[in-house]
Each structure stands twice: as structure tokens, then as C-alpha cells.
Design a protein around this motif. Structure first.
Motif, PDB file in Angstrom:
ATOM      1  N   GLN A 284      37.962  43.135  44.375  1.00  0.00           N
ATOM      2  CA  GLN A 284      37.885  42.657  43.102  1.00  0.00           C
ATOM      3  C   GLN A 284      38.801  41.174  43.033  1.00  0.00           C
ATOM      4  O   GLN A 284      38.526  40.397  42.248  1.00  0.00           O
ATOM      5  CB  GLN A 284      38.274  43.807  42.098  1.00  0.00           C
ATOM      6  CG  GLN A 284      37.271  44.908  41.884  1.00  0.00           C
ATOM      7  CD  GLN A 284      37.311  45.791  43.035  1.00  0.00           C
ATOM      8  OE1 GLN A 284      38.210  45.828  43.908  1.00  0.00           O
ATOM      9  NE2 GLN A 284      36.246  46.526  43.194  1.00  0.00           N
ATOM     10  N   ASN A 288      37.327  37.543  41.951  1.00  0.00           N
ATOM     11  CA  ASN A 288      38.048  37.085  40.716  1.00  0.00           C
ATOM     12  C   ASN A 288      38.649  35.925  41.110  1.00  0.00           C
ATOM     13  O   ASN A 288      38.789  34.769  40.404  1.00  0.00           O
ATOM     14  CB  ASN A 288      38.818  37.923  40.134  1.00  0.00           C
ATOM     15  CG  ASN A 288      38.013  38.902  39.243  1.00  0.00           C
ATOM     16  OD1 ASN A 288      37.291  38.638  38.416  1.00  0.00           O
ATOM     17  ND2 ASN A 288      38.072  40.253  39.759  1.00  0.00           N
ATOM     18  N   THR A 327      44.141  32.909  39.115  1.00  0.00           N
ATOM     19  CA  THR A 327      43.013  33.908  38.482  1.00  0.00           C
ATOM     20  C   THR A 327      43.219  34.138  36.929  1.00  0.00           C
ATOM     21  O   THR A 327      42.542  33.851  36.161  1.00  0.00           O
ATOM     22  CB  THR A 327      42.826  35.120  39.280  1.00  0.00           C
ATOM     23  OG1 THR A 327      42.685  34.739  40.573  1.00  0.00           O
ATOM     24  CG2 THR A 327      41.733  35.875  38.629  1.00  0.00           C
ATOM     25  N   PHE A 331      41.094  32.805  33.531  1.00  0.00           N
ATOM     26  CA  PHE A 331      40.660  33.597  32.515  1.00  0.00           C
ATOM     27  C   PHE A 331      41.121  33.488  31.191  1.00  0.00           C
ATOM     28  O   PHE A 331      40.316  33.582  30.158  1.00  0.00           O
ATOM     29  CB  PHE A 331      40.789  34.997  33.071  1.00  0.00           C
ATOM     30  CG  PHE A 331      39.845  35.488  34.264  1.00  0.00           C
ATOM     31  CD1 PHE A 331      38.432  35.632  33.664  1.00  0.00           C
ATOM     32  CD2 PHE A 331      40.060  35.730  35.451  1.00  0.00           C
ATOM     33  CE1 PHE A 331      37.377  36.041  34.641  1.00  0.00           C
ATOM     34  CE2 PHE A 331      38.937  36.098  36.179  1.00  0.00           C
ATOM     35  CZ  PHE A 331      37.755  36.367  35.802  1.00  0.00           C
ATOM     36  N   LEU A 369      30.006  38.929  41.842  1.00  0.00           N
ATOM     37  CA  LEU A 369      30.679  39.885  40.833  1.00  0.00           C
ATOM     38  C   LEU A 369      29.655  41.194  40.454  1.00  0.00           C
ATOM     39  O   LEU A 369      30.008  42.418  40.284  1.00  0.00           O
ATOM     40  CB  LEU A 369      30.762  39.434  39.335  1.00  0.00           C
ATOM     41  CG  LEU A 369      32.021  38.452  39.351  1.00  0.00           C
ATOM     42  CD1 LEU A 369      32.308  37.740  38.055  1.00  0.00           C
ATOM     43  CD2 LEU A 369      33.239  39.013  40.027  1.00  0.00           C
TER      44      LEU A 369
END
Length: 921
Positions: A284, A288, A327, A331, A369
Motif C-alpha cells: 500500500q 500510494n 505521498t 494527497f 490501487l
């Protein structure tokens, strides 16, 4: 499309065309590189001989969708454009690159039309120019396989433009544009899978742009309905109806797509996408982190790389990894843009929202994803997302340029960005000139990707530069020690360098890295199908040693046990079993392979060879014909089926045999064997002039063609052109001094035509030097002794010849003639003064006896030999005896003489066929 682009002015279109041409003109000088090799050069679906239906049954690379090794990338319309390229220019790379350039121009112009829906005219042109010159697009435009992105983008944008026409006066629904949208979505998806994401963009457009809703309004309406204080507005019901139609159509497309891939995801290895097989949280965190990596490539495309797999981007294995900051920042920025675009009304928020949709939604299939893909980062998949990025930049530039303080600097910055991006694109195109330049440029950016080292090695290997290739392959094994493919490459290169010991060691290392069989777990799901080739390569290496054939067979069987559908293992094992003289087992192997793939022409061809070994020419011919049905230009099937027809002796098959050989020489104009066998067919049909022409053509291509030289000499001999045969025989014997039949024929001509007894004697003595037990050569030497009037030596010679062939009646008869002559001459010597009549009678008897012996020497032409066709597959043998030509009777009728001549011609023809057959054993 033309109607939808009606408000794009000619000046704007010309500007875009000029800018794209300036940036990509040098792409026309690039070749087929990287994935182009599989998609273009090795893809049989491009060939006109391949049925069109195969395009809709196979993946982008020409592999049947039903096979596990298929990448499941279903893009038949893109492959169709490749096929059109092939139809007009075959494998001329210029036409493929030119069409890509044209498609990029079309995308830029259609994108300009889309921009004008959300930006003013000037900002739209800026966004379109930014998109036209962005260096990230070189992979999609200059790489031929990037055409999937270009075509999909054209229909993607066209579908969106069509949907914008679906709102009629008073918010009514216009269904025709919606139907066109659904059709264009399907077409876009058949060009590349991401085309289906335009449906999401249409949905967002409908709700937030066409209907003008904001997120707070939608939430407030939903709350009111849930509380029972209101009903759904009619306009919202209409919106829901449109969205339901869109979503239902999309669902149908998804169902069809799942059926096409037969509910199987492609098999990828950890080398293709290491994060996909990593445990949590590394998987994960890494996936990301790849999002800001892609965003950075759009912002700063200074370091571009054609391959981001394997160790290019190390895994993010801990929350403490500093890369997590990137990351988090990404976001936060993305979230703030989403909140701004959904919360606040106004043109600016709508522009940002549509830009975000273009960035995010088309990227979802490649994001890892929701399901793993076969790459870490791929620049070509940023082609559509970069549209949203360019809209954002153009929108921001508009905001800055509207402020008087920043107007000049905004224009300077814009000019600098456009100029530097255009230069970078122009320079980047040259990297795609060849595989070597492409992968070397990638190594400058990233030295931790073993695949890049391997690919440079492959490029050098293709140039036969094995020593340098080996250095790069070894470096790949050092960068990624557990890379099975790298060790296989090292082994193969050692084999090419004739270092079999080192090659075997490398293959053994690769074999040791293969995953072990785990009970209850499917082996195929844990290994790339091409990695199983290590067993094939190792077996192919060791089977060169006759003492290790069983060991090689064990390796083939091991590969089959791991993957019962491993077609290549059956094929290679079949070849080995033929070598081991086990044709029945070879037949079983090929039949098993045909169960897996009945459309493989090579398999039918190999099975035909097995039937030849089994002495079943009828079945062999059936299988050759099956191979030719699947591949009408299968060269070996054309050639060997023609030989089989020719050797059958069935005159009805000769026309078809000739057509196949003519087809073969069209495909292989430099192969002398084709012309030689056409010559043999012409001789069978008694077309001597045509046969002579074919033989001469074969000899021009291959001056030392043994069988062509001998059979041309025979042709001259049987058509009363013996003196023309002599120079041909001289050439034959210069190349092959020990050619016994050539020596015999030359001796015959020297004896009978040139009356050169000494020359003939040298020929026959040479034969006996090579083979003291050659009956024909020894018998003809006896004739020479008789010609030289040495009857005692002739008698001794015939006695020795009779001892070699005691059952040959004609040798005994000739020996009796010689002994009778010796006795006759002895009786004559006892009379000191014989009468004239006696002397004349004795001389006549001597003449007749000599004539009998001289003519009879032509009887013994019995031999057996093979066609020297250099193909080695035809095993049919022919045995024949030359008809005796008995000219002892003083007078014969004209008909008898003609019959004798016909027999002589037929015998020489059979001798020629025998020569053709034995030389090929």
C-alpha cells in the motif's frame, strides 16, 4: 468529429499542426523498438494471410486471449490500424511513425475543442500547445505501440464531446448524442481499455457542470429527501435517468470485457511489479508513493525512462520512509483541489473539477490501487491524465496573466516552458531511434533496473556483438541476482560464444531459482511462462551430446509436468524424440501440442516430418497441406510437400508440386534448392530446355551445388549434348574430386565422344583409388585395356571384376569374348603367312568383339543415391537398374533403335533421380 471541431479556427489548427511537426519530425527516422518488436514485428495478426477474426480473438501482441501467457490487453482496433500500415508498407517503420504523428495532431485539435468548453480561447490554445509539446508523450507518440493511447484518446474525447450535446432546451434529454457516446466509448475501449473511464467524466460533467450542482446542494437535497420533507426534483430525475443509461451501458461493456479475458487476470511476476507481490504495508505504501512519482513526471519531465519495472523504484517498506512525505503532500494538494472544485460554484471551480477528472479517472486502471498491472510506472499511460494537467496549468496561467504585475513574467515563463519542453521532446525522440539508444538512455536515468541491462544486451546480441552483450547480461545478474531471465540470457550468450560449459552452469543457476512446487498451489500462478524456457534451453544445449539425450528428455518432461499446457516443451521434445529414432513417441508429443494449438502451422509441419519417418507419405502430405492452409507462405512446408509430390512418381501431382516450388522461390529467391527441384520436375515432364534454365539458375546462385552440376551434365548427356556436359563435369570435379558418378560420366563421354582413351583411363583409375571395389569403374577400366589392345591385362581385369560381382552375367560374357579373342589371335600367330581372307575375317571378328565389349560397358549404370536437396527432411529412397542396351545385333529397325534410345534416356533419368536421393542421406 469535423462538426464538433467546427469552432476550432483554421489558424489554431495550423498552429497545432506546425508545433507537433516541429517537435516530432525526427520520430519518422526511428525504428521498431522495445514493445514494438512484439506488437509489430512478431505479430502475425498484421499479415494479410491471417483471418481478420483473429484480431478479435487475440490480445494486442497476437497471443490468443485464452492462453495463460496472454497479457489480456484487448485492443483489436489498434491492431487493425497496424494491419493497414502493413498492407500499404509492410514493415517500413516510417509509415507507422507518420500515422502516430497524424493521430497526435488529431488528439491535440480535439483536445482544443474540449478546452474551449471550460477555458477562454487563449487559455485553450495554451493548454493545447502544452499538451502538444509535453515530453512525457514521446513514449506514446514515438513508440509505435503508443498508438493505443492515441486512438483511444481520440474516441475518448469524441465521446465526451458527444455527451455535452445531450442536454436540450429546457433541460430535456437528447438521446441521439447519448447513443453516439455509448458507441464511441465502446470504440475507445477496443482501442485501449482506459477508454471506458470517459463514462465517469461524463457523469461528473452531467451533475456538476450541465446541471450546475455543488456538493453542498446535493447533500442538502439528499438530507431533505431522507427526512421526508421534499421530493426529488424533475431535473434531478432526468439526470438520474441519463446516468443510469450510461452506467448500464458501461456495465455491459465491462461484462463483455470480462468475458473476453475469460475471467482471468494476466500473470505477472515480482520482476514486472515488485510491490504487487509485497506484503502489507509495503504494498500500500509503495502504490500510494507511485502517485506523486507520476505527478512529478508531469511537472518535471527531465529524466524519462522507457522501463520503470524491477528495482527502478525501491519499495516503501516503512512508515518512517522519508518518501511518505511526498505521498502525504500529494494527497493534501489533491484533496484541497477536490474540495475547492466540489464545494464552490463558479467557472473556476468547474474548470478545476474537469481537469481533476481528466487526471484521476483515466489513471485509475493503471494505478495498481484496484488490481495489479504489469508495470510500476509507464509514461505512456499519462497521455490522457496530462490533458487535465495542461488544463490546470493553462487555468493557473490565465489567473496570473490577468494580473498586470505578473502579466509579462507569466508570458516569459509560458514561452520558456513551451520552448524547453519542445526541445526536450525533440531530443527525446532520438532515444527511440534504436533499441540500443533507447535502453542506453534509460540506463543514464536508472542503473538499478536489471531489465534495462538485459535489453541493452539483447540489442547488442541482435547485432551479433556477443562479447559486449555478455557484459551487460552479467551486470544484470549482479543488479538483480535472482533474475531468472538474466541468467538465461548469460547462458544463451555463452552458447553463442561456443562456451557450452559456462552456458550450462548459467542455465543451472537459473533453474535453481525457479519456484519450488508447493502441494495444492498452482505452479503456473507463481512463475512467468517464459521462465520455464530455462528447461527448454538447457535441454537444447545438452542434447548436442549424443550420450545425454535421455537427460535432455527428462528436462522436457519436467517442464511439461510443471505446465501441462506448455506447448513449446512438446514441440522441442518431439524434435528430440525424432533424433532418438522414436517417431511414434514424437508423434504423440506433436499431437498433444496440437490439442493446445491447432492453428500453429509449424506443428502440422513437424507432424508431417514424423509421418515421413514412419514411411507414411500420404499422411505426411495431408499434414503439409494443413500447415499451408494455416500459413500459405510456410516455406519449409511448400518445399518439402513439393518434394514429396515429386518423389511419389504420380504425374498428376507434378503441376501442384511445380506451383509450390514456384511459390517457394518467390519467398526464397536466393535458395538454389528451389530452382534445382523445379529443374528436376521439368526433366520429369521432358521439358529439357526449361530444366536446363532452372539448373543453370541454381548453379549461378550456388556454383558448387553438387547435385545441380551432376544433373545438368546428365541432362546434356541424355539430349545428345555430351560435349556441353564436359565443362559442367569439370566444375563438378573441381569442387568434388571424389564424385564417383561424375568421374564415370566424364569417362564415358571421353571414351565415346572424344575418343580420349587416356583421359577416360585417368577417370576410371581415380574411381578405383577412391573405391577399389567399384564394379562399374573397374569394368570400364577393363574396356580401356581392351581399347589399348592389351588383351591379357583386360582378361586379368575382368577376372578381378567378376570376383567382385560373380552374379553379373555380362562380365562373364565379356570375359569369354576376351578369352576367345586371345585364343583366336594365338591361332593366327601359328600361321606364318595367313591368307588375306583369314586376316580380314580375324580383323572383322576383332572389330566385332571390341564393338560388343565397348557397347556393353554402357549396360552397367546400376547405382543408388539420393537427392542433394540440403533440406534433410525427405527420406524416401528409390532403387533402379539401368536398362541393358544390347547392340550386338548388326542391324536393327528404326523403331528398335528409337526404343533403345528411349530406354537409354529413361535410364539416365533414373540415374539422375537416384543421385539426387543418395546425396541427401
Amino acid at each position: 468529429l469535423l462538426e464538433k471541431m467546427a469552432d476550432v479556427s483554421l489558424k489554431e489548427a495550423a498552429l497545432i499542426v506546425g508545433v507537433v511537426a516541429a517537435c516530432y519530425w525526427n520520430s519518422l527516422f526511428c525504428g521498431f523498438v522495445f514493445d514494438d518488436v512484439s506488437a509489430i514485428l512478431d505479430n502475425k495478426d498484421l499479415h494479410p494471410s491471417t483471418p481478420l477474426k483473429n484480431l478479435f480473438q487475440n490480445d494486442f501482441w497476437g497471443t490468443p486471449m485464452s492462453e495463460e501467457r496472454s497479457h489480456k490487453s484487448y485492443r483489436p482496433l489498434t491492431v487493425l490500424t497496424f494491419r493497414l500500415n502493413y498492407l500499404f508498407s509492410e514493415l517500413n517503420a516510417v509509415s507507422y511513425h507518420f500515422l502516430n504523428l497524424v493521430f497526435h495532431v488529431v488528439v491535440c485539435v480535439v483536445f482544443l475543442k474540449v478546452c474551449k468548453l471550460f477555458l477562454d480561447n487563449r487559455s485553450s490554445v495554451v493548454a493545447s500547445l502544452l499538451f502538444a509539446v509535453h515530453p512525457i508523450h514521446t513514449e506514446a507518440v514515438t513508440g509505435v505501440v503508443g498508438r493505443a493511447e492515441l486512438l483511444s484518446s481520440i474516441f475518448f474525447l469524441a465521446a465526451f464531446l458527444s455527451y455535452t450535446k445531450s442536454k436540450g432546451p429546457d433541460n430535456t434529454i437528447v438521446w441521439t448524442p447519448i447513443a453516439v457516446t455509448v458507441f464511441l466509448v465502446a470504440v475507445a475501449t477496443l482501442c485501449k481499455e482506459q477508454g471506458i473511464t470517459v463514462v465517469g467524466i461524463c457523469c461528473v460533467y452531467e451533475v456538476f457542470i450541465a446541471q450546475g450542482y455543488t456538493l453542498p446542494v446535493l447533500l442538502d437535497t439528499a438530507v431533505q429527501i431522507l427526512r421526508g420533507k421534499g421530493s426529488i426534483p424533475f431535473s434531478m430525475l432526468q439526470t438520474l435517468l441519463k446516468l443510469i443509461v450510461l452506467m448500464f451501458s458501461t456495465l455491459l461493456l465491462v461484462v463483455v470485457r470480462v468475458q473476453v479475458i475469460q475471467s482471468q487476470l494476466p500473470v505477472f511476476t515480482r520482476f514486472d511489479n515488485p510491490a504487487a507481490v509485497s506484503p502489507s504495508p509495503a504494498r500500500q505504501l509503495t502504490f500510494n508513493y507511485l502517485l506523486p512519482v507520476n505527478a512529478w513526471l508531469l511537472l518535471n519531465p527531465s529524466e524519462l525512462c522507457c522501463d520503470w519495472t524491477m528495482g527502478t523504484i525501491p519499495l516503501v517498506e516503512s512508515l518512517l520512509d522519508v518518501r511518505n512525505v511526498a505521498t502525504l503532500t500529494f494527497f493534501c494538494f489533491l484533496g484541497s483541489l477536490i474540495v475547492f472544485s466540489l464545494r464552490y460554484p463558479g467557472d473556476s471551480s468547474k474548470t478545476v473539477l474537469m481537469a481533476l477528472c481528466l487526471i484521476v479517472l483515466p489513471f485509475i486502471p493503471a494505478s495498481n490501487l484496484f488490481f495489479p498491472v504489469g508495470f510500476v510506472v509507464a509514461e505512456r499511460v499519462l497521455y490522457v491524465p496530462s490533458m487535465g494537467f495542461c488544463i490546470l496549468v493553462a487555468h493557473g496561467w490565465k489567473k496570473l496573466s490577468n494580473k498586470s504585475v505578473l502579466r509579462k513574467i507569466s508570458w516569459v515563463c509560458l514561452a520558456a516552458v513551451l520552448f524547453t519542453h519542445a526541445l526536450k521532446t525533440l531530443h527525446r525522440n532520438w532515444d527511440w531511434e534504436s533499441e540500443y539508444t533507447l535502453f542506453m538512455s534509460a540506463l543514464k536515468v536508472n542503473k538499478n533496473n536489471a531489465k534495462l541491462w538485459n535489453n541493452v544486451g539483447h540489442a547488442l546480441e541482435n547485432e551479433k556483438n556477443f562479447e559486449r552483450a555478455l557484459q551487460f547480461f552479467i551486470q544484470a545478474t549482479q543488479v538483480q541476482p535472482d533474475d531468472i531471465g538474466a541468467h538465461m540470457n548469460v547462458g544463451r550468450t555463452y552458447k553463442n560464444l561456443n562456451k557450452t560449459k559456462e552456458a550450462e552452469e548459467s542455465y543451472m543457476i537459473a533453474k535453481s531459482l525457479m519456484p519450488q512446487i508447493i502441494p495444492g498451489k498452482k505452479y503456473a500462478a507463481r512463475v512467468a511462462p517464459n521462465h520455464l524456457n530455462v528447461y527448454i534451453n538447457l535441454a537444447n544445449l545438452i542434447r548436442a551430446n549424443e550420450s545425454r539425450l535421455e537427460e535432455a528428455d527428462q528436462l522436457y518432461r519436467q517442464a511439461i509436468s510443471m505446465r501441462p499446457d506448455f506447448k513449446q516443451a512438446y514441440i522441442s521434445r518431439g524434435e528430440l524424440l525424432l533424433k532418438m529414432n522414436k517417431p511414434l513417441k514424437a508423434k504423440e508429443a506433436y499431437l498433444r501440442a496440437l490439442e493446445l494449438d491447432r492453428t500453429n502451422a509449424d506443428l502440422w509441419y513437424n507432424l508431417a516430418i514424423v509421418y515421413i519417418e514412419l514411411k507414411d507419405p500420404t499422411e505426411a502430405l495431408k499434414n503439409f497441406n494443413q500447415a499451408l492452409e494455416l500459413n500459405p507462405v510456410h516455406k519449409l512446408a511448400l518445399f518439402n510437400s513439393a518434394l514429396l509430390m515429386q518423389e511419389s512418381g504420380d504425374a498428376r501431382l507434378r503441376p501442384e508440386a511445380k506451383q509450390r516450388l514456384l511459390h517457394y522461390v518467390k519467398e526464397e529467391p536466393q535458395d538454389a534448392n528451389g530452382y534445382f527441384n523445379l529443374g528436376m520436375l521439368a526433366m520429369d515432364d521432358k521439358k529439357d530446355t526449361e530444366a536446363e534454365a532452372w539448373m543453370k539458375k541454381a548453379i549461378r546462385l550456388q556454383p558448387n551445388f553438387r547435385s545441380a552440376l551432376f544433373n545438368l551434365a546428365l541432362l546434356y548427356s541424355q539430349t545428345a549434348k555430351e560435349l556441353m556436359a564436359l565443362p559442367v563435369l569439370e566444375d563438378l570435379l573441381r569442387y568434388y574430386p571424389d564424385h564417383t558418378k561424375g568421374l564415370i560420366l566424364k569417362g564415358d563421354i571421353l571414351m565415346n565422344q572424344k575418343k580420349d582413351i587416356a583421359g577416360a583411363k585417368m577417370c576410371f583409375e581415380k574411381i578405383l583409388e577412391l573405391d577399389p571395389n567399384n564394379v562399374q569403374g573397374k569394368h570400364n577400366l577393363c574396356v580401356v585395356y581392351f581399347e589399348e589392345r592389351d588383351l591379357i591385362k583386360a582378361e586379368k581385369c575382368l577376372v578381378e571384376t567378376l570376383a567382385l560381382a560373380p552374379h553379373e552375367e555380362y562380365i562373364q560374357r565379356h570375359l569369354n569374348i576376351v578369352r576367345s579373342k586371345i585364343a583366336s589371335l594365338g591361332a593366327t600367330e601359328q600361321s606364318s603367312h595367313p591368307a588375306d581372307g583369314t586376316a580380314t575375317a580375324a580383323a572383322e571378328e576383332k572389330k566385332n568383339s571390341f564393338q560388343n565389349l565397348k557397347e556393353v560397358k554402357n549396360e552397367q549404370k546400376t547405382t543408388q543415391t539420393t537427392v542433394d536437396n540440403n533440406k534433410g527432411h525427405s527420406k524416401n529412397k528409390k532403387r533402379t537398374e539401368k536398362n541393358n542396351i544390347d547392340k550386338e545385333t548388326p542391324q536393327k529397325s528404326t523403331k528398335e533403335i528409337k526404343d533403345i534410345e528411349k530406354k537409354r534416356v529413361a535410364a539416365l533419368k533414373r540415374l539422375e533421380e537416384i543421385e539426387r536421393i543418395l546425396n541427401g542421406e
